[in-house]
Design a protein around this motif. Structure first.
Motif, mmCIF file in Angstrom:
data_model
loop_
_atom_site.group_PDB
_atom_site.id
_atom_site.type_symbol
_atom_site.label_atom_id
_atom_site.label_comp_id
_atom_site.label_asym_id
_atom_site.label_seq_id
_atom_site.Cartn_x
_atom_site.Cartn_y
_atom_site.Cartn_z
ATOM 1 N N MET A 191 6.690 -33.154 -106.756
ATOM 2 C CA MET A 191 6.010 -32.847 -105.492
ATOM 3 C C MET A 191 5.424 -34.118 -104.921
ATOM 4 O O MET A 191 4.741 -34.867 -105.615
ATOM 5 C CB MET A 191 4.900 -31.820 -105.722
ATOM 6 N N SER A 192 5.720 -34.404 -103.626
ATOM 7 C CA SER A 192 5.260 -35.646 -103.015
ATOM 8 C C SER A 192 4.791 -35.395 -101.592
ATOM 9 O O SER A 192 5.530 -34.869 -100.766
ATOM 10 C CB SER A 192 6.396 -36.676 -103.011
ATOM 11 N N LEU A 193 3.525 -35.737 -101.343
ATOM 12 C CA LEU A 193 2.975 -35.675 -99.997
ATOM 13 C C LEU A 193 2.129 -36.917 -99.807
ATOM 14 O O LEU A 193 1.130 -37.107 -100.497
ATOM 15 C CB LEU A 193 2.119 -34.416 -99.813
ATOM 16 N N SER A 194 2.572 -37.790 -98.895
ATOM 17 C CA SER A 194 1.918 -39.084 -98.730
ATOM 18 C C SER A 194 1.397 -39.228 -97.308
ATOM 19 O O SER A 194 2.141 -39.017 -96.341
ATOM 20 C CB SER A 194 2.897 -40.218 -99.047
ATOM 21 N N ILE A 195 0.114 -39.582 -97.190
ATOM 22 C CA ILE A 195 -0.492 -39.822 -95.885
ATOM 23 C C ILE A 195 -0.514 -41.326 -95.654
ATOM 24 O O ILE A 195 -1.267 -42.053 -96.300
ATOM 25 C CB ILE A 195 -1.918 -39.252 -95.812
ATOM 26 N N SER A 196 0.332 -41.814 -94.739
ATOM 27 C CA SER A 196 0.387 -43.237 -94.437
ATOM 28 C C SER A 196 -0.826 -43.666 -93.622
ATOM 29 O O SER A 196 -1.329 -44.779 -93.773
ATOM 30 C CB SER A 196 1.665 -43.580 -93.670
ATOM 31 N N GLU A 197 -1.276 -42.766 -92.746
ATOM 32 C CA GLU A 197 -2.387 -43.115 -91.859
ATOM 33 C C GLU A 197 -3.020 -41.850 -91.307
ATOM 34 O O GLU A 197 -2.336 -40.876 -91.014
ATOM 35 C CB GLU A 197 -1.875 -43.990 -90.709
ATOM 36 N N TRP A 198 -4.347 -41.873 -91.207
ATOM 37 C CA TRP A 198 -5.064 -40.750 -90.597
ATOM 38 C C TRP A 198 -6.233 -41.347 -89.824
ATOM 39 O O TRP A 198 -7.151 -41.914 -90.406
ATOM 40 C CB TRP A 198 -5.570 -39.779 -91.642
ATOM 41 N N THR A 199 -6.180 -41.254 -88.510
ATOM 42 C CA THR A 199 -7.188 -41.891 -87.671
ATOM 43 C C THR A 199 -7.678 -40.909 -86.610
ATOM 44 O O THR A 199 -7.113 -39.819 -86.438
ATOM 45 C CB THR A 199 -6.621 -43.137 -86.967
ATOM 46 N N MET A 200 -8.718 -41.325 -85.892
ATOM 47 C CA MET A 200 -9.218 -40.516 -84.774
ATOM 48 C C MET A 200 -9.473 -41.406 -83.577
ATOM 49 O O MET A 200 -10.041 -42.491 -83.707
ATOM 50 C CB MET A 200 -10.501 -39.780 -85.142
ATOM 51 N N ALA A 201 -9.036 -40.958 -82.397
ATOM 52 C CA ALA A 201 -9.297 -41.659 -81.142
ATOM 53 C C ALA A 201 -9.325 -40.626 -80.034
ATOM 54 O O ALA A 201 -8.524 -39.684 -80.026
ATOM 55 C CB ALA A 201 -8.204 -42.698 -80.874
ATOM 56 N N ASN A 202 -10.254 -40.793 -79.082
ATOM 57 C CA ASN A 202 -10.392 -39.842 -77.968
ATOM 58 C C ASN A 202 -10.636 -38.419 -78.455
ATOM 59 O O ASN A 202 -10.203 -37.456 -77.825
ATOM 60 C CB ASN A 202 -9.128 -39.862 -77.085
ATOM 61 N N ASP A 203 -11.288 -38.267 -79.625
ATOM 62 C CA ASP A 203 -11.541 -36.969 -80.252
ATOM 63 C C ASP A 203 -10.257 -36.298 -80.726
ATOM 64 O O ASP A 203 -10.244 -35.095 -81.036
ATOM 65 C CB ASP A 203 -12.281 -36.015 -79.296
ATOM 66 N N ILE A 204 -9.170 -37.048 -80.786
ATOM 67 C CA ILE A 204 -7.887 -36.527 -81.263
ATOM 68 C C ILE A 204 -7.594 -37.128 -82.631
ATOM 69 O O ILE A 204 -7.584 -38.349 -82.789
ATOM 70 C CB ILE A 204 -6.747 -36.874 -80.291
ATOM 71 N N GLU A 205 -7.361 -36.282 -83.623
ATOM 72 C CA GLU A 205 -6.962 -36.767 -84.937
ATOM 73 C C GLU A 205 -5.464 -37.053 -84.923
ATOM 74 O O GLU A 205 -4.677 -36.264 -84.399
ATOM 75 C CB GLU A 205 -7.279 -35.737 -86.015
ATOM 76 N N CYS A 206 -5.089 -38.202 -85.492
ATOM 77 C CA CYS A 206 -3.682 -38.609 -85.548
ATOM 78 C C CYS A 206 -3.311 -38.890 -86.997
ATOM 79 O O CYS A 206 -4.060 -39.561 -87.715
ATOM 80 C CB CYS A 206 -3.454 -39.871 -84.721
ATOM 81 N N SER A 207 -2.169 -38.399 -87.421
ATOM 82 C CA SER A 207 -1.732 -38.628 -88.793
ATOM 83 C C SER A 207 -0.260 -39.002 -88.840
ATOM 84 O O SER A 207 0.520 -38.637 -87.966
ATOM 85 C CB SER A 207 -1.983 -37.388 -89.658
ATOM 86 N N HIS A 208 0.081 -39.748 -89.868
ATOM 87 C CA HIS A 208 1.455 -40.164 -90.131
ATOM 88 C C HIS A 208 1.720 -39.831 -91.595
ATOM 89 O O HIS A 208 1.101 -40.412 -92.481
ATOM 90 C CB HIS A 208 1.609 -41.657 -89.864
ATOM 91 N N LEU A 209 2.624 -38.882 -91.849
ATOM 92 C CA LEU A 209 2.834 -38.389 -93.200
ATOM 93 C C LEU A 209 4.300 -38.410 -93.596
ATOM 94 O O LEU A 209 5.196 -38.349 -92.746
ATOM 95 C CB LEU A 209 2.323 -36.937 -93.334
ATOM 96 N N SER A 229 4.641 -24.762 -93.840
ATOM 97 C CA SER A 229 5.749 -25.733 -93.839
ATOM 98 C C SER A 229 6.281 -25.898 -95.250
ATOM 99 O O SER A 229 5.514 -25.855 -96.227
ATOM 100 C CB SER A 229 5.274 -27.094 -93.324
ATOM 101 N N LEU A 230 7.594 -26.113 -95.344
ATOM 102 C CA LEU A 230 8.244 -26.333 -96.631
ATOM 103 C C LEU A 230 9.143 -27.555 -96.521
ATOM 104 O O LEU A 230 9.905 -27.692 -95.551
ATOM 105 C CB LEU A 230 9.079 -25.098 -97.011
ATOM 106 N N PHE A 231 9.036 -28.464 -97.488
ATOM 107 C CA PHE A 231 9.824 -29.696 -97.489
ATOM 108 C C PHE A 231 10.700 -29.728 -98.744
ATOM 109 O O PHE A 231 10.214 -29.508 -99.858
ATOM 110 C CB PHE A 231 8.901 -30.915 -97.475
ATOM 111 N N GLY A 232 12.000 -30.008 -98.551
ATOM 112 C CA GLY A 232 12.932 -30.051 -99.661
ATOM 113 C C GLY A 232 12.972 -31.404 -100.339
ATOM 114 O O GLY A 232 12.027 -32.201 -100.259
#
Length: 271
Positions: free
Chosen positions: A1-19, A71-74
């Motif tokens: 099982m692998s779930l990696s968060i490359s980046e999690w930031t906030m700007a303009n009250d909007i959360e942004c993530s790259h996973l 969500s399901l990831f293979g």
């Protein structure tokens, strides 16, 4: 099982993530914001409203606040970007720009969408979070997200042409987005969307392109790079050099040297 968060930031009250994810899942859950994701690579399987759908690279998923989804990831790695947009922000934008009159948060079309404009806007917004022109990138994203009601707005070329004329008349300084919107006669929200639709790039970036093209023309006349930078309103020489190199792939000094080195050959060919 692998779930990696490359980046999690906030700007303009909007959360942004790259996973990135593989052999993993998000169990059924909900959010109190709008969640918009751009699938960069791989295939994700989502559950929504009792049905399963596949999300492939280049596609978008949209969930309204309080929606239940999973969500399901293979085995193959899935990479995606997500933004979490507060209801209050989208409601205010809709009211401010006459997209709704009932002061309610909009209900977006949910599920898997093949929407290249929204995909591009989301990726660009995430990529340029630290840029000076963050406001117009946010407006472009929200405009693409609310595209259906916004389509009823004025689609004339005239507001864009007014802005273009103003840009060409003011190459010696940085122009603010509020000024361009005022010149066009539109709100910033509608101006950014309309300009992008007609020209293919955000207005402030386009104005910078015009200034750099003028810089190139002046360098062709053997003008000194520092003089050109001052004349065109760049706040310091290093800013001019870095911006010119980003567009041209070469510094102003080396650009001038290259032109001077090729000049004798050009003159010989014209004799």
């Amino acid at each position: 099982m692998s779930l990696s968060i490359s980046e999690w930031t906030m700007a303009n009250d909007i959360e942004c993530s790259h996973l990135t994810a593989s052999n993993s899942s998000f169990p059924r859950h909900t959010h109190d914001e709008y969640v918009i994701s751009a699938n960069l690579t791989g295939t994700e399987e989502i559950w929504l409203h009792g049905k399963t759908e596949l999300v492939r690279g280049g596609e978008i998923t949209i969930y309204n606040p309080a929606t239940i989804q999973s969500s399901l990831f293979g085995e193959d790695k899935v990479e995606f970007l997500s933004v979490h947009i507060p209801q209050s922000l989208l409601r205010q934008v809709s009211v401010d720009h006459n997209l709704r009159s009932d002061h309610c948060a909009p209900v977006l079309k949910e599920g898997v969408l093949n929407n290249p404009a929204l995909f591009s806007a989301l990726c660009h917004y995430k990529r340029t979070l630290n840029d000076d022109d963050q406001e117009q990138n946010l407006l472009w994203l929200l405009g693409a997200l609310l595209e259906e009601p916004a389509r009823e707005q004025e689609q004339s070329q005239r507001p864009v042409q007014l802005a273009l004329d103003f840009m060409r008349e003011h190459l010696t300084r940085k122009i603010h987005l509020d000024t361009l919107a005022q010149v066009s006669g539109l709100s910033k929200f509608h101006f950014v969307r309309l300009f992008r639709q007609h020209i293919g790039m955000p207005p402030l970036q386009y104005h910078m392109q015009l200034r750099l093209l003028e810089a190139r023309n002046q360098l062709r006349k053997n003008d000194n790079a520092l003089d050109v930078a001052i004349r065109l309103g760049f706040y310091d020489q290093s800013h001019f050099i870095n911006t010119f190199r980003k567009m041209m792939g070469i510094t102003p000094h080396h650009y001038s040297l290259s032109l001077n080195a090729s000049q004798p050959m050009s003159q010989a060919l014209t004799r």
